[in-house]
Design a protein around this motif. Structure first.
Motif, PDB file in Angstrom:
ATOM      1  N   ILE A 128      39.304  24.931  37.639  1.00  0.00           N
ATOM      2  CA  ILE A 128      39.234  25.961  36.419  1.00  0.00           C
ATOM      3  C   ILE A 128      41.180  26.569  37.531  1.00  0.00           C
ATOM      4  O   ILE A 128      40.949  26.769  39.051  1.00  0.00           O
ATOM      5  CB  ILE A 128      38.799  27.549  36.967  1.00  0.00           C
ATOM      6  CG1 ILE A 128      37.140  26.932  36.248  1.00  0.00           C
ATOM      7  CG2 ILE A 128      39.472  28.356  35.743  1.00  0.00           C
ATOM      8  CD1 ILE A 128      36.534  28.288  36.567  1.00  0.00           C
ATOM      9  N   SER A 129      42.315  25.973  37.237  1.00  0.00           N
ATOM     10  CA  SER A 129      43.413  26.239  37.415  1.00  0.00           C
ATOM     11  C   SER A 129      44.413  27.465  37.737  1.00  0.00           C
ATOM     12  O   SER A 129      45.225  27.589  38.699  1.00  0.00           O
ATOM     13  CB  SER A 129      44.694  25.673  36.649  1.00  0.00           C
ATOM     14  OG  SER A 129      44.653  25.482  35.978  1.00  0.00           O
ATOM     15  N   SER A 130      43.543  28.434  36.833  1.00  0.00           N
ATOM     16  CA  SER A 130      44.350  29.543  37.497  1.00  0.00           C
ATOM     17  C   SER A 130      43.096  30.577  36.619  1.00  0.00           C
ATOM     18  O   SER A 130      42.901  31.390  35.639  1.00  0.00           O
ATOM     19  CB  SER A 130      46.170  29.677  36.533  1.00  0.00           C
ATOM     20  OG  SER A 130      46.652  31.430  36.935  1.00  0.00           O
ATOM     21  N   LEU A 131      42.532  31.149  37.786  1.00  0.00           N
ATOM     22  CA  LEU A 131      41.288  31.839  36.988  1.00  0.00           C
ATOM     23  C   LEU A 131      41.567  33.130  36.544  1.00  0.00           C
ATOM     24  O   LEU A 131      42.654  33.834  36.605  1.00  0.00           O
ATOM     25  CB  LEU A 131      40.503  32.389  38.100  1.00  0.00           C
ATOM     26  CG  LEU A 131      39.485  31.891  38.286  1.00  0.00           C
ATOM     27  CD1 LEU A 131      38.613  32.720  39.597  1.00  0.00           C
ATOM     28  CD2 LEU A 131      38.477  31.562  37.556  1.00  0.00           C
ATOM     29  N   GLN A 132      41.367  34.008  35.280  1.00  0.00           N
ATOM     30  CA  GLN A 132      41.110  34.153  34.220  1.00  0.00           C
ATOM     31  C   GLN A 132      40.279  35.201  34.374  1.00  0.00           C
ATOM     32  O   GLN A 132      38.901  35.220  34.306  1.00  0.00           O
ATOM     33  CB  GLN A 132      41.824  33.792  32.547  1.00  0.00           C
ATOM     34  CG  GLN A 132      42.949  33.262  32.635  1.00  0.00           C
ATOM     35  CD  GLN A 132      43.872  33.890  33.366  1.00  0.00           C
ATOM     36  OE1 GLN A 132      44.429  35.149  32.605  1.00  0.00           O
ATOM     37  NE2 GLN A 132      44.638  33.680  33.610  1.00  0.00           N
ATOM     38  N   PRO A 133      40.197  36.458  33.608  1.00  0.00           N
ATOM     39  CA  PRO A 133      39.356  37.665  33.694  1.00  0.00           C
ATOM     40  C   PRO A 133      37.755  37.313  33.265  1.00  0.00           C
ATOM     41  O   PRO A 133      37.276  37.668  33.594  1.00  0.00           O
ATOM     42  CB  PRO A 133      40.229  39.169  33.062  1.00  0.00           C
ATOM     43  CG  PRO A 133      41.180  38.996  33.750  1.00  0.00           C
ATOM     44  CD  PRO A 133      41.692  37.459  33.240  1.00  0.00           C
ATOM     45  N   GLU A 134      37.825  36.230  32.023  1.00  0.00           N
ATOM     46  CA  GLU A 134      37.176  36.228  31.168  1.00  0.00           C
ATOM     47  C   GLU A 134      36.334  34.685  31.911  1.00  0.00           C
ATOM     48  O   GLU A 134      35.361  34.549  30.913  1.00  0.00           O
ATOM     49  CB  GLU A 134      37.403  36.071  29.362  1.00  0.00           C
ATOM     50  CG  GLU A 134      38.447  34.499  29.530  1.00  0.00           C
ATOM     51  CD  GLU A 134      39.777  35.369  29.789  1.00  0.00           C
ATOM     52  OE1 GLU A 134      39.943  36.235  30.735  1.00  0.00           O
ATOM     53  OE2 GLU A 134      40.661  34.284  28.664  1.00  0.00           O
ATOM     54  N   ASP A 135      36.601  34.344  33.262  1.00  0.00           N
ATOM     55  CA  ASP A 135      36.466  33.162  33.647  1.00  0.00           C
ATOM     56  C   ASP A 135      35.598  33.326  34.077  1.00  0.00           C
ATOM     57  O   ASP A 135      34.448  32.416  34.891  1.00  0.00           O
ATOM     58  CB  ASP A 135      37.066  32.432  34.362  1.00  0.00           C
ATOM     59  CG  ASP A 135      38.440  32.200  33.005  1.00  0.00           C
ATOM     60  OD1 ASP A 135      39.446  31.751  34.193  1.00  0.00           O
ATOM     61  OD2 ASP A 135      38.274  32.119  31.678  1.00  0.00           O
ATOM     62  N   PHE A 136      34.906  34.300  34.709  1.00  0.00           N
ATOM     63  CA  PHE A 136      33.613  35.057  35.312  1.00  0.00           C
ATOM     64  C   PHE A 136      32.348  34.908  35.439  1.00  0.00           C
ATOM     65  O   PHE A 136      32.418  35.958  34.585  1.00  0.00           O
ATOM     66  CB  PHE A 136      33.958  36.172  36.191  1.00  0.00           C
ATOM     67  CG  PHE A 136      35.814  36.225  37.311  1.00  0.00           C
ATOM     68  CD1 PHE A 136      36.093  36.875  36.526  1.00  0.00           C
ATOM     69  CD2 PHE A 136      34.979  35.744  38.316  1.00  0.00           C
ATOM     70  CE1 PHE A 136      37.479  36.546  37.226  1.00  0.00           C
ATOM     71  CE2 PHE A 136      36.336  36.280  39.457  1.00  0.00           C
ATOM     72  CZ  PHE A 136      37.943  36.146  38.459  1.00  0.00           C
ATOM     73  N   ALA A 137      31.397  33.653  35.464  1.00  0.00           N
ATOM     74  CA  ALA A 137      30.590  33.737  34.614  1.00  0.00           C
ATOM     75  C   ALA A 137      29.667  33.023  35.751  1.00  0.00           C
ATOM     76  O   ALA A 137      29.735  32.441  36.463  1.00  0.00           O
ATOM     77  CB  ALA A 137      30.756  33.116  33.492  1.00  0.00           C
ATOM     78  N   THR A 138      28.588  32.211  34.909  1.00  0.00           N
ATOM     79  CA  THR A 138      27.657  31.477  36.080  1.00  0.00           C
ATOM     80  C   THR A 138      28.157  29.774  35.123  1.00  0.00           C
ATOM     81  O   THR A 138      27.864  29.551  33.717  1.00  0.00           O
ATOM     82  CB  THR A 138      26.798  31.466  35.779  1.00  0.00           C
ATOM     83  OG1 THR A 138      26.198  33.021  36.755  1.00  0.00           O
ATOM     84  CG2 THR A 138      25.263  30.635  36.345  1.00  0.00           C
ATOM     85  N   TYR A 139      28.183  28.682  36.366  1.00  0.00           N
ATOM     86  CA  TYR A 139      28.562  27.201  35.433  1.00  0.00           C
ATOM     87  C   TYR A 139      27.430  26.843  36.093  1.00  0.00           C
ATOM     88  O   TYR A 139      26.827  26.615  36.862  1.00  0.00           O
ATOM     89  CB  TYR A 139      30.263  27.101  36.435  1.00  0.00           C
ATOM     90  CG  TYR A 139      31.237  28.115  35.841  1.00  0.00           C
ATOM     91  CD1 TYR A 139      31.593  29.084  36.138  1.00  0.00           C
ATOM     92  CD2 TYR A 139      32.432  27.413  34.799  1.00  0.00           C
ATOM     93  CE1 TYR A 139      32.849  30.145  35.217  1.00  0.00           C
ATOM     94  CE2 TYR A 139      32.832  28.381  33.727  1.00  0.00           C
ATOM     95  CZ  TYR A 139      33.189  29.887  34.207  1.00  0.00           C
ATOM     96  OH  TYR A 139      34.167  29.738  34.199  1.00  0.00           O
TER      97      TYR A 139
END
Lengths: 119, 107
Positions: free
Chosen positions: B75-86
């Motif tokens: 993920i090149s530049s984390l955004q608030p909505e990217d906080f999750a489980t992968y």
């Protein structure tokens, strides 16, 4: 729009049975493999079963083989999972998912239906 | 069965960070590797298929690479909505379809 809606979950006693359903819309259901993926509380994802578009290929995880039966009705755009001899280890959220060939990636998911096995 | 090992199991990062998650297969799986994002109480969402192909509608800050047994999700530049489980998932040797245990990305 392309959509899956899974249903049929609930509370069932150990040894009991339950039938999950998944209604598909917005795409040609008969062209796709379909799967059931489950997630136990706080755990990861497990593919419990999948079925080919023509029923010719069916897979069950070892954990459910002999107890679960997957089926589909292409005329009604529906997928089913008949579950029997349920145990506490089957407690999970069950998702139906569309499977794309050849990479077996799952690009459309239902919202999930919760199965709780408890006395 | 092919085993999939993800690392790290959890990761703390900040908005704007560049983040890399790794998935290693117990044997070569060519490029038959998919990545999913899952938020609490929601179904998983397909991000990347065939190791590096971006699923339609997924932001371009997500990218995948690798082949053989070693793969990465970046993920090149984390955004608030990217906080999750992968989760990674292999599809080289099917059945079964197998997933990694997941990487929880936290603020």
């Amino acid at each position: 729009q392309v959509q899956l809606v899974d249903s049929g979950g609930g509370l069932v006693k150990p040894g009991g049975s339950l039938r999950l359903s998944c209604a598909a819309s917005g795409f040609t259901f008969r062209d796709y493999y379909m799967s059931w993926i489950r997630q136990a509380p706080g755990k990861g994802l497990e593919c419990v079963s999948y079925i080919s578009n023509s029923d010719s290929t069916i897979y069950y995880a070892d954990s459910v083989r002999g107890r679960f039966t997957i089926s589909r009705d292409n005329a009604k755009n529906s997928l089913f999972l008949q579950m029997s001899s349920l145990t506490a280890e089957d407690t999970a959220v069950y998702y139906c998912a569309r499977v794309r060939f050849p990479h077996y990636d799952m690009d459309v998911w239902g919202p999930g239906t919760t199965v709780t096995v408890s006395s | 069965d092919i085993q999939m090992t993800q690392s790290p199991s959890s990761l703390s990062a900040s908005v704007g960070d560049r983040v890399t998650i790794t998935c290693r297969a117990s044997q070569s799986i060519s490029y038959y590797l998919n990545w999913y994002q899952q938020k609490p109480g929601k179904a998983p969402k397909l991000l990347i298929y065939a190791a590096s192909s971006l699923q339609s509608g997924v932001p371009s800050r997500f990218s995948g690479s690798g082949s053989g047994a070693d793969f990465t999700l970046t993920i090149s530049s984390l955004q608030p909505e990217d906080f999750a489980t992968y989760y990674c998932q292999q599809s080289y040797s099917t059945p079964p379809i197998t997933f990694g245990l997941g990487t929880r990305l936290e603020i």
